[in-house]
Write a protein that holds these residues in place. Structure first.
Motif, PDB file in Angstrom:
ATOM      1  N   ALA A 132     -19.394  72.592  32.511  1.00  0.00           N
ATOM      2  CA  ALA A 132     -19.182  72.212  33.908  1.00  0.00           C
ATOM      3  C   ALA A 132     -18.766  70.750  34.028  1.00  0.00           C
ATOM      4  O   ALA A 132     -17.873  70.409  34.814  1.00  0.00           O
ATOM      5  CB  ALA A 132     -20.453  72.466  34.714  1.00  0.00           C
ATOM      6  N   ASN A 133     -19.393  69.881  33.236  1.00  0.00           N
ATOM      7  CA  ASN A 133     -19.045  68.462  33.278  1.00  0.00           C
ATOM      8  C   ASN A 133     -17.611  68.224  32.811  1.00  0.00           C
ATOM      9  O   ASN A 133     -16.886  67.400  33.383  1.00  0.00           O
ATOM     10  CB  ASN A 133     -20.023  67.654  32.419  1.00  0.00           C
ATOM     11  N   HIS A 134     -17.184  68.950  31.784  1.00  0.00           N
ATOM     12  CA  HIS A 134     -15.825  68.788  31.267  1.00  0.00           C
ATOM     13  C   HIS A 134     -14.781  69.325  32.236  1.00  0.00           C
ATOM     14  O   HIS A 134     -13.661  68.805  32.298  1.00  0.00           O
ATOM     15  CB  HIS A 134     -15.684  69.492  29.907  1.00  0.00           C
ATOM     16  N   LEU A 135     -15.129  70.361  32.992  1.00  0.00           N
ATOM     17  CA  LEU A 135     -14.164  70.918  33.941  1.00  0.00           C
ATOM     18  C   LEU A 135     -13.844  69.937  35.060  1.00  0.00           C
ATOM     19  O   LEU A 135     -12.786  70.024  35.684  1.00  0.00           O
ATOM     20  CB  LEU A 135     -14.700  72.219  34.541  1.00  0.00           C
ATOM     21  N   GLY A 136     -14.741  69.014  35.340  1.00  0.00           N
ATOM     22  CA  GLY A 136     -14.470  67.992  36.340  1.00  0.00           C
ATOM     23  C   GLY A 136     -15.033  68.313  37.701  1.00  0.00           C
ATOM     24  O   GLY A 136     -15.765  69.293  37.891  1.00  0.00           O
ATOM     25  N   THR A 137     -14.675  67.481  38.673  1.00  0.00           N
ATOM     26  CA  THR A 137     -15.269  67.563  40.012  1.00  0.00           C
ATOM     27  C   THR A 137     -14.349  68.199  41.042  1.00  0.00           C
ATOM     28  O   THR A 137     -14.631  68.142  42.243  1.00  0.00           O
ATOM     29  CB  THR A 137     -15.660  66.157  40.498  1.00  0.00           C
ATOM     30  N   ASP A 138     -13.249  68.798  40.601  1.00  0.00           N
ATOM     31  CA  ASP A 138     -12.346  69.425  41.575  1.00  0.00           C
ATOM     32  C   ASP A 138     -12.610  70.912  41.735  1.00  0.00           C
ATOM     33  O   ASP A 138     -12.011  71.578  42.573  1.00  0.00           O
ATOM     34  CB  ASP A 138     -10.881  69.203  41.176  1.00  0.00           C
ATOM     35  N   ARG A 139     -13.520  71.471  40.922  1.00  0.00           N
ATOM     36  CA  ARG A 139     -13.820  72.905  40.989  1.00  0.00           C
ATOM     37  C   ARG A 139     -15.335  73.108  40.928  1.00  0.00           C
ATOM     38  O   ARG A 139     -15.966  72.803  39.918  1.00  0.00           O
ATOM     39  CB  ARG A 139     -13.148  73.660  39.844  1.00  0.00           C
ATOM     40  N   PRO A 140     -15.954  73.632  41.979  1.00  0.00           N
ATOM     41  CA  PRO A 140     -17.402  73.907  41.932  1.00  0.00           C
ATOM     42  C   PRO A 140     -17.744  74.884  40.810  1.00  0.00           C
ATOM     43  O   PRO A 140     -17.010  75.844  40.565  1.00  0.00           O
ATOM     44  CB  PRO A 140     -17.691  74.527  43.301  1.00  0.00           C
ATOM     45  N   PHE A 207     -10.040  86.079  38.622  1.00  0.00           N
ATOM     46  CA  PHE A 207     -10.223  85.695  37.213  1.00  0.00           C
ATOM     47  C   PHE A 207     -11.546  86.230  36.703  1.00  0.00           C
ATOM     48  O   PHE A 207     -12.578  86.137  37.378  1.00  0.00           O
ATOM     49  CB  PHE A 207     -10.202  84.167  37.068  1.00  0.00           C
ATOM     50  N   LEU A 208     -11.519  86.782  35.498  1.00  0.00           N
ATOM     51  CA  LEU A 208     -12.725  87.246  34.805  1.00  0.00           C
ATOM     52  C   LEU A 208     -12.648  86.769  33.364  1.00  0.00           C
ATOM     53  O   LEU A 208     -11.812  87.243  32.581  1.00  0.00           O
ATOM     54  CB  LEU A 208     -12.837  88.768  34.850  1.00  0.00           C
ATOM     55  N   GLY A 209     -13.485  85.780  33.015  1.00  0.00           N
ATOM     56  CA  GLY A 209     -13.484  85.209  31.673  1.00  0.00           C
ATOM     57  C   GLY A 209     -14.743  85.569  30.911  1.00  0.00           C
ATOM     58  O   GLY A 209     -15.854  85.462  31.435  1.00  0.00           O
ATOM     59  N   LEU A 210     -14.580  86.011  29.669  1.00  0.00           N
ATOM     60  CA  LEU A 210     -15.699  86.398  28.814  1.00  0.00           C
ATOM     61  C   LEU A 210     -15.773  85.438  27.629  1.00  0.00           C
ATOM     62  O   LEU A 210     -14.820  85.315  26.863  1.00  0.00           O
ATOM     63  CB  LEU A 210     -15.521  87.836  28.313  1.00  0.00           C
ATOM     64  N   PHE A 211     -16.911  84.781  27.479  1.00  0.00           N
ATOM     65  CA  PHE A 211     -17.102  83.826  26.396  1.00  0.00           C
ATOM     66  C   PHE A 211     -17.818  84.506  25.230  1.00  0.00           C
ATOM     67  O   PHE A 211     -19.038  84.664  25.252  1.00  0.00           O
ATOM     68  CB  PHE A 211     -17.883  82.609  26.890  1.00  0.00           C
ATOM     69  N   ASP A 212     -17.035  84.944  24.259  1.00  0.00           N
ATOM     70  CA  ASP A 212     -17.560  85.572  23.039  1.00  0.00           C
ATOM     71  C   ASP A 212     -18.460  86.768  23.356  1.00  0.00           C
ATOM     72  O   ASP A 212     -19.564  86.891  22.832  1.00  0.00           O
ATOM     73  CB  ASP A 212     -18.317  84.545  22.191  1.00  0.00           C
ATOM     74  N   THR A 213     -17.965  87.658  24.184  1.00  0.00           N
ATOM     75  CA  THR A 213     -18.707  88.853  24.585  1.00  0.00           C
ATOM     76  C   THR A 213     -18.158  90.078  23.882  1.00  0.00           C
ATOM     77  O   THR A 213     -16.968  90.373  23.977  1.00  0.00           O
ATOM     78  CB  THR A 213     -18.610  89.065  26.109  1.00  0.00           C
ATOM     79  N   PHE A 214     -19.024  90.795  23.182  1.00  0.00           N
ATOM     80  CA  PHE A 214     -18.657  92.028  22.485  1.00  0.00           C
ATOM     81  C   PHE A 214     -19.056  93.236  23.323  1.00  0.00           C
ATOM     82  O   PHE A 214     -20.098  93.229  23.968  1.00  0.00           O
ATOM     83  CB  PHE A 214     -19.366  92.127  21.130  1.00  0.00           C
ATOM     84  N   VAL A 215     -18.232  94.256  23.300  1.00  0.00           N
ATOM     85  CA  VAL A 215     -18.600  95.516  23.933  1.00  0.00           C
ATOM     86  C   VAL A 215     -19.695  96.179  23.100  1.00  0.00           C
ATOM     87  O   VAL A 215     -19.574  96.263  21.878  1.00  0.00           O
ATOM     88  CB  VAL A 215     -17.387  96.467  24.041  1.00  0.00           C
ATOM     89  N   ALA A 370      -6.754  75.865  32.191  1.00  0.00           N
ATOM     90  CA  ALA A 370      -5.395  76.396  32.319  1.00  0.00           C
ATOM     91  C   ALA A 370      -5.420  77.832  32.834  1.00  0.00           C
ATOM     92  O   ALA A 370      -4.604  78.214  33.684  1.00  0.00           O
ATOM     93  CB  ALA A 370      -4.680  76.318  30.975  1.00  0.00           C
ATOM     94  N   SER A 371      -6.370  78.632  32.349  1.00  0.00           N
ATOM     95  CA  SER A 371      -6.479  80.029  32.778  1.00  0.00           C
ATOM     96  C   SER A 371      -6.902  80.121  34.241  1.00  0.00           C
ATOM     97  O   SER A 371      -6.377  80.944  35.009  1.00  0.00           O
ATOM     98  CB  SER A 371      -7.480  80.776  31.898  1.00  0.00           C
ATOM     99  N   LEU A 372      -7.843  79.280  34.654  1.00  0.00           N
ATOM    100  CA  LEU A 372      -8.301  79.279  36.042  1.00  0.00           C
ATOM    101  C   LEU A 372      -7.186  78.837  36.996  1.00  0.00           C
ATOM    102  O   LEU A 372      -7.001  79.420  38.072  1.00  0.00           O
ATOM    103  CB  LEU A 372      -9.510  78.364  36.195  1.00  0.00           C
ATOM    104  N   ALA A 375      -4.660  81.594  37.367  1.00  0.00           N
ATOM    105  CA  ALA A 375      -5.208  82.666  38.214  1.00  0.00           C
ATOM    106  C   ALA A 375      -5.223  82.247  39.676  1.00  0.00           C
ATOM    107  O   ALA A 375      -4.971  83.060  40.570  1.00  0.00           O
ATOM    108  CB  ALA A 375      -6.620  83.026  37.749  1.00  0.00           C
ATOM    109  N   LEU A 376      -5.515  80.964  39.934  1.00  0.00           N
ATOM    110  CA  LEU A 376      -5.523  80.473  41.303  1.00  0.00           C
ATOM    111  C   LEU A 376      -4.122  80.525  41.908  1.00  0.00           C
ATOM    112  O   LEU A 376      -3.949  80.934  43.063  1.00  0.00           O
ATOM    113  CB  LEU A 376      -6.059  79.039  41.340  1.00  0.00           C
ATOM    114  N   ASN A 377      -3.131  80.146  41.135  1.00  0.00           N
ATOM    115  CA  ASN A 377      -1.749  80.196  41.622  1.00  0.00           C
ATOM    116  C   ASN A 377      -1.350  81.626  41.972  1.00  0.00           C
ATOM    117  O   ASN A 377      -0.704  81.875  42.991  1.00  0.00           O
ATOM    118  CB  ASN A 377      -0.798  79.625  40.576  1.00  0.00           C
TER     119      ASN A 377
END
Length: 388
Positions: A132-140, A207-215, A370-372, A375-377
């Motif tokens: 969250a800190n790396h993403l910055g303050t422009d996106r909650p 947008f749906l992002g999965l961080f190292d999620t296995f089925v 970049a992915s977010l 997706a926003l665009n």
């Protein structure tokens, strides 16, 4: 913590402006607990827990000590809003319990649509602090922590129920889509189910992002001969400590599960469970939910962020988990290939347990941002943003 890190901290603490001594007995007790856990002395009451070496694992031990010392159960997410001894002492001094929600505002500022990210097996959202800190303050950035981590509400043990509950929490911030979702490890399954339920209601999931999620079930069952062969290989890798490690792991798994069953059998009130017991039971509920969950086909796009290194310490974990023996032969789509309308994959540095931490989190953040934004665009082209 390394000796060099301790030395830096000690040099800094010699500066009069940097060190503030405890002002009351609560602060004094908290400083003693922090110094013991972090192995740093002295600690100022205005030092930030995360900036002096604290992490989610140490936070678990910290809050167990707080319950033993002060008799209060607090959610780990309390540290995100009160990361210093001075602030935490103020929370402990309150006569009424602080309000609790599964929805945690890790970084609540910004004009872009919020990003909601679901906890993993650890049930808490402290692991998202650096991201969250790396993403910055422009996106909650809002984390979704498991129900029950406050020590008051009962834990949920179905992915579908978790998703429905978290949707209610999300809508207190954002009543309508487009929604931007994510989840780490098993939390990715919950995020996937959230997307399913929102889609069924006619909401837009941008947008749906999965961080190292296995089925679940994406890795084939290991045969008995291969299972034995892996144990032999691990014995040569780790030596005599391997069977001790396996026995201890098996004993803790059986012990924790049966102690929780005894608590339930004797109808011991959830509020009276020790903090550590509640935390372990929530983990049991999450694993139970993952095992029972059968994901259905989702017509939308999913973005998968894959750790590029084998999980450290996972020498043999049974079914459904990769090990160093089969890591490089794993399904590159983690089992999602036939379950989603479109799958985008990104490899990030680090392993499962380190990809959200420095130094790897910077690379993950770049790809996530970049992915977010993409997706926003797309969402802005297809409809308006309904963030309240």
């Amino acid at each position: 913590m390394s000796h060099s890190a301790q030395t830096v901290r000690l040099d800094q603490s010699n500066l009069e402006a940097d060190y503030v001594a405890p002002q009351n007995s609560t602060q004094t007790q908290l400083v003693e607990i922090w110094e013991q856990l972090l192995e740093i002395t002295p600690i100022s009451i205005r030092d930030n827990f995360f900036e002096i070496g604290g992490d989610s694992l140490l936070a678990v031990r910290l809050f167990a000590q707080i319950e033993q010392t002060f008799g209060k159960s607090l959610s780990l997410s309390t540290l995100l809003q009160s990361p210093t001894v001075e602030q935490l002492a103020s929370v402990l001094g309150e006569t009424t319990s602080p309000s609790w929600s599964s929805l945690v505002p890790i970084q609540p500022n910004g004009s872009k649509p919020p990003f909601f990210c679901v906890h993993g097996n650890g049930a808490n959202v402290l692991v998202f602090n650096e991201l969250a800190n790396h993403l910055g303050t422009d996106r909650p950035f809002y984390g979704l922590q498991a129900r029950g981590v406050d020590g008051k509400e009962a834990a949920l043990d179905r992915i579908e129920d978790m998703a429905a509950f978290y949707i209610q929490e999300m809508r207190t911030i954002q009543p309508q889509g487009p929604y931007f979702l994510g989840g780490f490890s098993s939390g990715g399954l919950v995020a996937f189910e959230i997307a399913q339920q929102l889609h069924a209601e006619g909401e837009q999931v941008a947008f749906l992002g999965l961080f190292d999620t296995f089925v679940p079930g994406s890795f084939p069952s290991v045969s008995i001969p291969e299972r034995l062969a892996r144990h032999w290989r691990n014995l040569f890798r780790l030596g005599a400590k391997y069977p001790l490690k396996m026995l201890r792991s098996a004993w803790l798994r059986v012990y924790n599960k049966n102690v929780c069953r005894l608590y339930q059998l004797f109808r011991i009130n959830w509020l009276d469970w020790p903090y550590e017991r509640k935390r372990r039971y929530i983990g049991i509920c999450i694993r139970r939910a993952v095992k029972a969950y059968v994901p259905q086909v989702y017509p939308g796009q999913v973005t998968l962020f894959r750790a590029s290194e084998p999980p450290m310490g996972w020498y043999y974990m049974g079914r459904d988990f990769p090990t160093p023996d089969d890591w490089y032969d794993r399904d590159p789509q983690y089992g999602w290939g036939n379950l989603v309308g479109e799958l985008a994959s990104h490899d990030v540095s680090g392993h499962h347990g380190s990809m959200l931490k420095e130094p790897h989190v910077a690379g993950l953040t770049e790809k996530l941002r970049a992915s977010l934004d993409a997706a926003l665009n797309t969402a802005e082209l297809t409809g308006s943003n309904h963030v309240s």
